[in-house]
Design a protein around this motif. Structure first.
Motif, PDB file in Angstrom:
ATOM      1  N   ALA A 144      35.689  49.277  37.870  1.00 47.63           N
ATOM      2  CA  ALA A 144      37.038  48.786  37.564  1.00 47.63           C
ATOM      3  C   ALA A 144      38.041  49.294  38.591  1.00 47.63           C
ATOM      4  O   ALA A 144      38.932  48.560  39.037  1.00 47.63           O
ATOM      5  CB  ALA A 144      37.448  49.225  36.156  1.00 47.63           C
ATOM      6  N   TRP A 145      37.890  50.558  39.005  1.00 50.67           N
ATOM      7  CA  TRP A 145      38.793  51.131  39.997  1.00 50.67           C
ATOM      8  C   TRP A 145      38.580  50.473  41.361  1.00 50.67           C
ATOM      9  O   TRP A 145      39.541  50.229  42.101  1.00 50.67           O
ATOM     10  CB  TRP A 145      38.587  52.631  40.095  1.00 50.67           C
ATOM     11  CG  TRP A 145      39.645  53.339  40.892  1.00 50.67           C
ATOM     12  CD1 TRP A 145      39.565  53.752  42.190  1.00 50.67           C
ATOM     13  CD2 TRP A 145      40.950  53.715  40.431  1.00 50.67           C
ATOM     14  NE1 TRP A 145      40.739  54.364  42.579  1.00 50.67           N
ATOM     15  CE2 TRP A 145      41.603  54.355  41.514  1.00 50.67           C
ATOM     16  CE3 TRP A 145      41.626  53.580  39.227  1.00 50.67           C
ATOM     17  CZ2 TRP A 145      42.901  54.853  41.418  1.00 50.67           C
ATOM     18  CZ3 TRP A 145      42.920  54.071  39.115  1.00 50.67           C
ATOM     19  CH2 TRP A 145      43.538  54.701  40.214  1.00 50.67           C
ATOM     20  N   ALA A 146      37.342  50.175  41.694  1.00 50.97           N
ATOM     21  CA  ALA A 146      37.047  49.507  42.964  1.00 50.97           C
ATOM     22  C   ALA A 146      37.755  48.158  43.029  1.00 50.97           C
ATOM     23  O   ALA A 146      38.349  47.797  44.057  1.00 50.97           O
ATOM     24  CB  ALA A 146      35.537  49.330  43.132  1.00 50.97           C
ATOM     25  N   CYS A 147      37.725  47.413  41.924  1.00 50.54           N
ATOM     26  CA  CYS A 147      38.416  46.112  41.890  1.00 50.54           C
ATOM     27  C   CYS A 147      39.917  46.288  42.028  1.00 50.54           C
ATOM     28  O   CYS A 147      40.581  45.525  42.741  1.00 50.54           O
ATOM     29  CB  CYS A 147      38.081  45.390  40.588  1.00 50.54           C
ATOM     30  SG  CYS A 147      36.365  44.850  40.467  1.00 50.54           S
ATOM     31  N   TYR A 148      40.457  47.283  41.342  1.00 54.19           N
ATOM     32  CA  TYR A 148      41.892  47.544  41.418  1.00 54.19           C
ATOM     33  C   TYR A 148      42.304  47.916  42.840  1.00 54.19           C
ATOM     34  O   TYR A 148      43.295  47.388  43.372  1.00 54.19           O
ATOM     35  CB  TYR A 148      42.255  48.655  40.431  1.00 54.19           C
ATOM     36  CG  TYR A 148      43.591  49.311  40.673  1.00 54.19           C
ATOM     37  CD1 TYR A 148      44.761  48.552  40.793  1.00 54.19           C
ATOM     38  CD2 TYR A 148      43.706  50.696  40.784  1.00 54.19           C
ATOM     39  CE1 TYR A 148      45.985  49.161  41.018  1.00 54.19           C
ATOM     40  CE2 TYR A 148      44.919  51.310  41.004  1.00 54.19           C
ATOM     41  CZ  TYR A 148      46.057  50.540  41.130  1.00 54.19           C
ATOM     42  OH  TYR A 148      47.269  51.139  41.365  1.00 54.19           O
ATOM     43  N   GLN A 149      41.564  48.805  43.482  1.00 52.08           N
ATOM     44  CA  GLN A 149      41.898  49.233  44.837  1.00 52.08           C
ATOM     45  C   GLN A 149      41.802  48.080  45.832  1.00 52.08           C
ATOM     46  O   GLN A 149      42.560  48.022  46.805  1.00 52.08           O
ATOM     47  CB  GLN A 149      40.978  50.381  45.268  1.00 52.08           C
ATOM     48  CG  GLN A 149      41.198  51.662  44.495  1.00 52.08           C
ATOM     49  CD  GLN A 149      42.540  52.297  44.790  1.00 52.08           C
ATOM     50  OE1 GLN A 149      42.791  52.794  45.883  1.00 52.08           O
ATOM     51  NE2 GLN A 149      43.430  52.279  43.798  1.00 52.08           N
ATOM     52  N   ALA A 150      40.893  47.153  45.585  1.00 55.23           N
ATOM     53  CA  ALA A 150      40.746  45.998  46.470  1.00 55.23           C
ATOM     54  C   ALA A 150      41.990  45.115  46.462  1.00 55.23           C
ATOM     55  O   ALA A 150      42.218  44.338  47.405  1.00 55.23           O
ATOM     56  CB  ALA A 150      39.520  45.177  46.072  1.00 55.23           C
ATOM     57  N   SER A 151      42.807  45.230  45.412  1.00 53.16           N
ATOM     58  CA  SER A 151      44.014  44.409  45.315  1.00 53.16           C
ATOM     59  C   SER A 151      45.198  45.017  46.063  1.00 53.16           C
ATOM     60  O   SER A 151      46.250  44.393  46.160  1.00 53.16           O
ATOM     61  CB  SER A 151      44.398  44.222  43.839  1.00 53.16           C
ATOM     62  OG  SER A 151      44.903  45.436  43.279  1.00 53.16           O
ATOM     63  N   ILE A 152      45.038  46.238  46.595  1.00 54.99           N
ATOM     64  CA  ILE A 152      46.132  46.946  47.264  1.00 54.99           C
ATOM     65  C   ILE A 152      46.005  46.776  48.779  1.00 54.99           C
ATOM     66  O   ILE A 152      44.942  47.025  49.355  1.00 54.99           O
ATOM     67  CB  ILE A 152      46.112  48.447  46.905  1.00 54.99           C
ATOM     68  CG1 ILE A 152      46.261  48.620  45.392  1.00 54.99           C
ATOM     69  CG2 ILE A 152      47.223  49.190  47.643  1.00 54.99           C
ATOM     70  CD1 ILE A 152      46.116  50.054  44.927  1.00 54.99           C
TER      71      ILE A 152
END
Length: 342
Positions: A30-38
């Motif tokens: 979930a964190w990997a997906c979130y970081q990919a949006s930054i």
């Protein structure tokens, strides 16, 4: 002999379940997906640490592209099956450094959680801490209150009697618009002397992680947002990530009431603990101002592995350290000149 292998997300999930691991939110898909949006960040990969074929730890590395160079952030990781001794951790970091450099020559250093200082350096940026307060959420509302310090119990009881704040989980409402919440963060930043992140930082965190992994608890007085705290959630553990309070309500005990509300609400949902995310210590005196508020909610202080930098391109990293020292020296000179000019 220790080695580092690249893993798939599916392999990490299987290892996590097989070894009954508890992972921080920063070491999850979930964190990997979130970081990919930054902008300027991207998942670099999942890594496994092994010794003679035995699995020891995994790590999610996020690439940060900033100021003309790249580093990897393994936030609150690696995730170890068992806490390593100094020799094992040092060998693991040496293997990790070799693996990273062989795969990606652009990486200057890896930021990770290190129990020992071997091979690593103090972080170039951000504030690293080695102590925190973890609130036990078991047993119901009265038990949560009973485990606090006497000061904490007194403060919370007074807040429950006197604070006009109405508390609620407003995650869904915040997903529809964050403007009314962001104004309180701007007020807090102006009062406390820091620059707030853009509103999109908080809004996208809630949106990308989703209610399964992020919640916004809010206090309102006469219908107006007075304070809020953003919590992350994973493996039945909660972490207090961001928070703020309006200057106008500083004497109305809204924070004590809101945190107790969040403790009880998360406890009823089956969460085990809430990490207040960092306090001051001899290792990190910069955070000492947080101690009085946070330590009253739990009977003891918890020691954690602080973030440190593992240089991969040592000469480049040394140049960054020198540049940081020069900037600090220049700021001192400018402050002195400004003071003399008054």
């Amino acid at each position: 002999m220790l080695r580092v292998d690249e893993l798939t997300e599916e392999q990490v999930r299987a290892l996590h379940d097989e070894h009954h691991m508890v992972s921080p939110i920063e070491q999850t898909p979930a964190w990997a997906c979130y970081q990919a949006s930054i902008e300027g960040r991207e998942p670099w990969g999942w890594l496994g640490i092994y010794e003679d074929g035995q699995f020891l730890a995994y790590a999610l590395a996020i690439a940060y592209h900033t100021h003309g160079y790249t580093y990897l952030n393994v936030a609150h990781g690696p995730c170890w099956v068992n806490k390593p001794d100094e020799q094992r951790e040092t060998q693991a970091f040496a293997a990790l450094r070799t693996f990273v450099h062989s795969r990606d020559k652009s990486v200057v250093f890896v930021r990770l959680a290190a129990w020992n200082a071997s091979l690593t350096s103090p972080v170039l940026s951000t504030i690293a801490y080695d102590s925190t307060v973890v609130v036990d959420l078991h047993g119901g509302d009265e038990e949560i209150l009973r485990r606090m310090s006497s000061r904490g119990r007194a403060n919370v009881r007074k807040a429950l009697r006197e604070s006009p704040a109405e508390c609620a989980d407003e995650t869904q409402r915040a997903l529809r618009g964050f403007d009314e919440y962001y104004g309180v963060m701007v007020d807090t930043a102006q009062r406390d002397g820091f620059t707030p992140a853009p509103a999109s930082t908080y809004a996208s965190m809630l949106r990308e992680l989703g209610p399964e992994h992020a919640r916004l608890y809010v206090g309102r007085i006469d219908g107006v947002v007075s304070n809020w705290c953003l919590m992350t959630l994973n493996d039945n553990q909660a972490v207090y990530y961001y928070g703020c309070m309006s200057t106008a309500v500083r004497k109305l005990r809204a924070p004590d009431k809101l945190f107790y509300y969040a403790f009880c609400d998360l406890g009823r949902q089956g969460y085990d603990t809430l990490d207040m995310m960092g306090i001051g210590s001899p290792f990190c005196p910069q955070l000492n101002t947080l101690n009085q508020f946070k330590t009253k909610f739990a009977p003891k202080i918890t020691t954690i592995a602080p973030a440190r930098d593992l240089p991969v391109r040592s000469h480049f990293y040394a140049a960054l350290v020198q540049a940081k020292a020069l900037r600090a020296k220049l700021r001192t000179v400018l402050r002195t000149l400004k003071s003399q000019a008054k």
